[in-house]
Design an enzyme around this catalytic site. Structure first.
Site, PDB file in Angstrom:
ATOM      1  CD  GLU A   1      -2.995  -1.119   2.242  1.00 50.59           C
ATOM      2  OE1 GLU A   1      -3.991  -1.857   2.112  1.00 50.59           O
ATOM      3  OE2 GLU A   1      -2.827  -0.368   3.218  1.00 50.59           O
TER       4      GLU A   1
ATOM      5  CD  GLU B   1      -3.670  -6.002   3.476  1.00 54.30           C
ATOM      6  OE1 GLU B   1      -4.551  -5.238   3.952  1.00 54.30           O
ATOM      7  OE2 GLU B   1      -2.453  -5.781   3.591  1.00 54.30           O
TER       8      GLU B   1
END
Length: 468
Positions: free
Chosen positions: A168, A370
């Site tokens: 991320e 995720e």
């Protein structure tokens, strides 16, 4: 979509996602240096939910074999975690033998249990001594990261098949430098974009080091490298104005296309850079940077997906803090919300991302790295035997898997699914406020693990590939 069973391909993999700083604990053991979470915890522990700082993680280091066996018992075949830069290297940039030993033993234990390990090199855990030298605003630190990456590749190259440079990379520019919600609480949009740019260079340099190490025979022949980002498909209101569509373009450009273009084309979206420049936001570019970025192309991609982004034209060019605005939130009247987390639940967004990659980045393989549902006060949902009744988690994951199955049928190159986090873990300043796991971590009983109701469902899906 209709509530009926569907099937995922036989070679579709299921696994668990976690990170070093959120699970390992032992923050000062084995020569580990401080990272920014340790520093923030020491400076002001009251900033963390229930005063639970970075120190313990979820006690994974003490329970490693038990946790790995637990993951395997749920039918999972892989797990993703991260190496902590602050554990592997010392302050001089040399391999810390105790840190290397920690990860060698972890990877060996996972192999023994029968889990394939996916390794990510950075999960928001900047070593504090490097942050004090400029962090991601510093080219020196960008180069220090590339040095760390090459040492990791050459230390563990014969043990790990799946490598990732960053998790991320859009989050630190937002949380540390734009919203000012994470230490050191900066609110400066131009600095945030400079950080984002330098992380992009760091990623590309790490991929360059990976390719060199592989060419020299330091890595497994079938190893792969990728990047993991949280993708938020942008939507706007019905009958949008041109300004609304412009808000979608820039939101998509900064948060999504930036990374997709980097990992598939080795470049950044020029339309985004031009728009930033038109607002006085110049990136810290150097003449050699285009060549560096061209090395950023990867073998595949991890997609973290939690929620969409609904935007509309901003009411003003800057917000109350003077931060430039290219969009502002649009509240969709039909939104289904996870009230604990404040995030919209929109499984179709994963399908829409899949179709975007199919059409605009057709050669890109990817997996869901995720996806998960965090709920507050799950202890109030226990039955008479003490088992958390989390049917809402089954519903959440089922619906996302149904859209993944449909996307694969429609041509998406989605290869697997990692859930965040199969075992409850520590989550930044929220600590253990929102629980994501199929397995409970009981803080009032020595961090003991207890399967929730949903765990049996996960095992059935992971072992049969039938989603019902």
């Amino acid at each position: 979509m209709a509530q009926e069973s569907c099937r995922l391909p036989d070679d579709f993999f299921f696994g668990a996602a976690m990170s070093g700083p959120q699970t390992e604990g032992r923050w000062r053991d084995g020569g580990k240096l401080e990272n920014l979470w340790d520093t923030w915890s020491n400076l002001n522990i009251t900033d963390f939910h229930n005063r639970v700082g970075s120190y313990a993680g979820n006690d994974f280091s003490s329970r490693r074999h038990e946790d790995l066996e637990l993951l395997k018992s749920l039918g999972l075949t892989s797990m993703r975690t991260s190496i902590q830069w602050s554990r592997l290297l010392d302050a001089d940039g040399n391999v810390n033998p105790e840190g290397a030993k920690y990860y060698h033993e972890l990877f060996a234990d996972a192999r023994e249990v029968g889990l394939e390990v996916f390794v990510n090199l950075y999960h928001f855990d900047m070593p504090t001594h490097l942050f004090r030298r400029g962090g991601w605003e510093s080219r020196e630190v960008v180069e220090a990261y590339a040095h760390y990456a090459t040492l990791a590749f050459r230390t563990f190259g014969k043990e790990i098949r799946h490598w990732f440079t960053f998790n991320e990379p859009i989050v630190e520019p937002e949380q540390r430098y734009t919203n000012g919600e994470w230490y050191p609480f900066i609110r400066n949009y131009a600095r945030a974009r400079a950080v984002q740019y330098n992380i992009s260079l760091a990623h590309a340099l790490a991929v360059r080091e990976y390719r060199a190490a592989k060419e020299e025979g330091c890595l497994l022949d079938d190893s792969r490298i990728g990047l993991i980002n949280c993708f938020t498909p942008p939507y706007t209101r019905e009958n949008p104005s041109d300004a609304d569509l412009e808000a979608v373009r820039m939101t998509d450009g900064v948060c999504n296309r930036w990374w997709l273009d980097l990992v598939t084309r080795g470049e950044l979206p020029q339309d985004v850079i031009s728009t930033l420049a038109s607002r006085g936001i110049e990136l810290p570019r150097r003449p050699e940077d285009d060549l560096i970025l061209s090395d950023g192309k990867v073998d595949w991609l991890g997609c973290n997906y939690y929620h969409p982004e609904r935007v509309q034209a901003p009411a003003a060019d800057v917000d109350e803090n003077g931060i430039p605005q290219f969009a502002q939130p649009y509240v969709w009247p039909e939104a289904e919300m996870n009230k604990s987390r404040g995030w919209e639940i929109y499984p179709q967004g994963l399908y829409d991302f899949a179709m975007k990659t199919r059409d605009e980045y057709p050669d890109l393989e990817w997996f869901v790295s995720e996806n998960g549902m965090g709920i507050e006060r799950e202890d109030l949902r226990k039955d008479e035997s003490g088992v958390i009744q989390d049917d809402y988690r089954v519903d959440f994951v089922r619906r996302h898997l149904e859209w993944i199955a449909r996307a694969i049928q429609d041509g998406a190159k989605c290869r697997g699914y990692h859930y965040w986090a199969v075992i409850d873990n520590w989550s930044w300043a929220n600590a253990f406020k929102n629980r994501y796991g199929f397995v409970e971590v009981d803080l009032e009983d020595g961090y003991n693990r207890r399967p929730k109701k949903s765990a049996a469902w996960l095992k059935k899906v992971a072992t049969t590939h039938v989603v019902d």
